[in-house]
Design a protein around this motif. Structure first.
Motif, PDB file in Angstrom:
ATOM      1  N   ALA A   1       0.826  -1.214   0.000  1.00 41.93           N
ATOM      2  CA  ALA A   1       0.000   0.000   0.000  1.00 41.93           C
ATOM      3  C   ALA A   1       0.858   1.261   0.000  1.00 41.93           C
ATOM      4  O   ALA A   1       0.470   2.291  -0.551  1.00 41.93           O
ATOM      5  N   ASP A   2       2.052   1.166   0.612  1.00 41.55           N
ATOM      6  CA  ASP A   2       2.979   2.310   0.638  1.00 41.55           C
ATOM      7  C   ASP A   2       3.937   2.310  -0.548  1.00 41.55           C
ATOM      8  O   ASP A   2       4.922   3.056  -0.559  1.00 41.55           O
ATOM      9  N   ASN A   3       3.658   1.434  -1.534  1.00 40.41           N
ATOM     10  CA  ASN A   3       4.499   1.295  -2.728  1.00 40.41           C
ATOM     11  C   ASN A   3       5.934   0.913  -2.377  1.00 40.41           C
ATOM     12  O   ASN A   3       6.893   1.353  -3.015  1.00 40.41           O
ATOM     13  N   GLN A   4       6.056   0.073  -1.364  1.00 40.87           N
ATOM     14  CA  GLN A   4       7.352  -0.476  -0.970  1.00 40.87           C
ATOM     15  C   GLN A   4       7.348  -1.982  -1.209  1.00 40.87           C
ATOM     16  O   GLN A   4       6.316  -2.633  -1.021  1.00 40.87           O
ATOM     17  N   PRO A   5       8.457  -2.558  -1.595  1.00 40.54           N
ATOM     18  CA  PRO A   5       8.475  -3.993  -1.873  1.00 40.54           C
ATOM     19  C   PRO A   5       8.291  -4.822  -0.606  1.00 40.54           C
ATOM     20  O   PRO A   5       8.847  -4.485   0.443  1.00 40.54           O
ATOM     21  N   PRO A   6       7.512  -5.891  -0.677  1.00 41.61           N
ATOM     22  CA  PRO A   6       7.424  -6.800   0.469  1.00 41.61           C
ATOM     23  C   PRO A   6       8.776  -7.461   0.711  1.00 41.61           C
ATOM     24  O   PRO A   6       9.548  -7.672  -0.223  1.00 41.61           O
ATOM     25  N   VAL A   7       9.068  -7.758   1.979  1.00 39.21           N
ATOM     26  CA  VAL A   7      10.388  -8.248   2.356  1.00 39.21           C
ATOM     27  C   VAL A   7      10.350  -9.745   2.666  1.00 39.21           C
ATOM     28  O   VAL A   7       9.421 -10.233   3.321  1.00 39.21           O
ATOM     29  N   ILE A   8      11.342 -10.461   2.186  1.00 37.94           N
ATOM     30  CA  ILE A   8      11.559 -11.864   2.525  1.00 37.94           C
ATOM     31  C   ILE A   8      12.879 -11.954   3.280  1.00 37.94           C
ATOM     32  O   ILE A   8      13.912 -11.473   2.795  1.00 37.94           O
ATOM     33  N   PHE A   9      12.860 -12.548   4.458  1.00 38.42           N
ATOM     34  CA  PHE A   9      14.076 -12.693   5.248  1.00 38.42           C
ATOM     35  C   PHE A   9      14.677 -14.076   5.014  1.00 38.42           C
ATOM     36  O   PHE A   9      14.259 -15.064   5.596  1.00 38.42           O
ATOM     37  N   GLY A  10      15.653 -14.112   4.137  1.00 39.90           N
ATOM     38  CA  GLY A  10      16.376 -15.346   3.872  1.00 39.90           C
ATOM     39  C   GLY A  10      15.784 -16.160   2.738  1.00 39.90           C
ATOM     40  O   GLY A  10      14.586 -16.472   2.749  1.00 39.90           O
ATOM     41  N   ASP A  11      16.622 -16.488   1.740  1.00 37.25           N
ATOM     42  CA  ASP A  11      16.180 -17.362   0.649  1.00 37.25           C
ATOM     43  C   ASP A  11      17.194 -18.489   0.423  1.00 37.25           C
ATOM     44  O   ASP A  11      17.305 -19.029  -0.676  1.00 37.25           O
ATOM     45  N   ASP A  12      17.907 -18.831   1.511  1.00 36.73           N
ATOM     46  CA  ASP A  12      18.916 -19.887   1.414  1.00 36.73           C
ATOM     47  C   ASP A  12      18.672 -21.022   2.413  1.00 36.73           C
ATOM     48  O   ASP A  12      19.593 -21.707   2.840  1.00 36.73           O
ATOM     49  N   TYR A  13      17.415 -21.196   2.786  1.00 34.96           N
ATOM     50  CA  TYR A  13      17.054 -22.300   3.668  1.00 34.96           C
ATOM     51  C   TYR A  13      16.968 -23.607   2.877  1.00 34.96           C
ATOM     52  O   TYR A  13      16.834 -23.597   1.645  1.00 34.96           O
TER      53      TYR A  13
ATOM     54  N   ASP B   1      12.116 -23.609  -2.297  1.00 31.72           N
ATOM     55  CA  ASP B   1      12.487 -22.347  -2.943  1.00 31.72           C
ATOM     56  C   ASP B   1      13.461 -21.517  -2.102  1.00 31.72           C
ATOM     57  O   ASP B   1      13.729 -20.364  -2.419  1.00 31.72           O
ATOM     58  N   GLY B   2      13.951 -22.099  -1.022  1.00 27.75           N
ATOM     59  CA  GLY B   2      14.943 -21.421  -0.199  1.00 27.75           C
ATOM     60  C   GLY B   2      14.385 -20.529   0.891  1.00 27.75           C
ATOM     61  O   GLY B   2      15.139 -20.029   1.727  1.00 27.75           O
ATOM     62  N   THR B   3      13.053 -20.309   0.901  1.00 30.73           N
ATOM     63  CA  THR B   3      12.465 -19.457   1.932  1.00 30.73           C
ATOM     64  C   THR B   3      11.764 -20.321   2.986  1.00 30.73           C
ATOM     65  O   THR B   3      11.454 -21.493   2.746  1.00 30.73           O
TER      66      THR B   3
END
Length: 328
Positions: free
Chosen positions: A196-208, A212-214
């Motif tokens: 809603a604030d035109n900011q990208p959603p955040v994913i913490f870590g994609d190397d699990y 898909d690593g998340t």
């Protein structure tokens, strides 16, 4: 049945209140409105009270004056991060409320209780988790939920209390716009706020060590969770005890899948911002729900698509209402 719902103006509590009323139960809501919203419960009888601060005699009077048959107890602080910063507050209020409520119930002769616990009691456990898994919470919030369960179990051994403690996994979605989760402490509302604030959603870590690593979690629709409370309340056995039950879907969904679904439903062109892992996040946690299904016949009816779509629809409806009521 005459049911007292503590914390009934909160997110999960209000959904449960709505279902109880719809099926014909007489409901009284008790809430201090610290995080709850009075407009969620419409014209349901309401008592404004802080359980942790109130004398036991006042809680007992609410039970007696309303001829309460059963209690569903949601009222609690529930922010993991805040609990780390303010552990004494969480122990005083979350545990204190359970203790006072139980004393009042015993005095008033109310012997049925469904307690809102949390999968946070499992701490850093991973994989498919059953109720037999070691309860080893890593936050004061999770610890207060476990202590609450322990007090209830002890009370059930001391007097004929018939209780169940429900350990939820990741509750999300909305049954209607006015009941939506408006506090951005969980993945979906946090992502919706950022979009809603035109900011990208955040994913913490994609190397699990996942597909898909998340991180993978068990996301369960809030309406399913509310229905689980009614099913368990109806199934409480005649013998005293405290039954521990997981509430989830038994299906894991990755953070990436949730974020991608939110991006799609919102129509945004934003891309997820991948940040480093957060300390203490296990790779995958999924609830084993065989026990609650065997006990009540309950299983979750809604999937991740329903969760995401309902959360987005509720957000859009709330935004439209805010715009319509805004001054020129």
């Amino acid at each position: 049945m005459r049911v007292l719902v503590t914390g009934g103006a909160g997110y999960i509590g209000a959904h449960t209140v709505r279902l109880l009323v719809d099926r014909g139960d007489e409901v009284v809501v008790l809430d201090n409105l610290g995080s709850g919203q009075a407009d969620r419960i419409r014209d349901v009888p309401f008592v404004r009270m802080d359980l942790a601060a109130a004398p036991v005699s006042e809680i007992e009077a609410v039970l007696r004056d309303n001829a309460i048959d059963a209690v569903i107890h949601f009222a609690a602080h529930k922010q993991v991060g805040e609990s780390v910063a303010k552990p004494a507050l969480y122990y005083a209020d979350n545990v204190g409320a359970v203790a006072k409520l139980l004393m009042a119930m015993e005095n008033a002769g109310v012997d049925k209780l469904v307690f809102s616990s949390s999968a946070a009691v499992y701490g850093n456990a991973s994989g498919a988790i059953s109720e037999a898994a070691l309860a080893q919470p890593i936050s004061p919030y999770g610890a207060t939920k476990l202590v609450g369960e322990q007090i209830i179990t002890a009370a059930a051994e001391a007097w004929p209390l018939r209780a169940a403690s429900l350990r939820y996994f990741n509750v999300a979605g909305a049954g209607s716009a006015e009941l939506a989760d408006t506090v951005a402490f969980n993945l979906i509302p946090i992502c919706l706020d950022r979009i809603a604030d035109n900011q990208p959603p955040v994913i913490f870590g994609d190397d699990y060590d996942t597909a898909d690593g998340t991180c993978v979690r068990d996301y369960v629709h809030v309406v399913d969770v509310a229905e689980a409370h009614l099913a368990v309340l109806d199934a409480l056995p005649h013998d005293p005890g405290n039954i521990i039950l997981n509430v989830g879907t038994g299906i894991g969904t990755s953070v990436r899948e949730i974020v991608d679904a939110l991006i799609e439903v919102s129509g945004t062109r934003l891309l997820a911002d991948v940040q480093p892992r957060r300390a203490g996040d296990p790779a995958a946690i999924v609830g084993d729900i065989n026990a609650i299904t065997a006990f009540t016949g309950w299983t979750a009816r809604f999937g991740v698509e329903d969760i995401v779509n309902s959360a987005w629809d509720a957000r859009q409806s709330q935004s439209a209402s805010a715009s319509a009521s805004a001054p020129w």
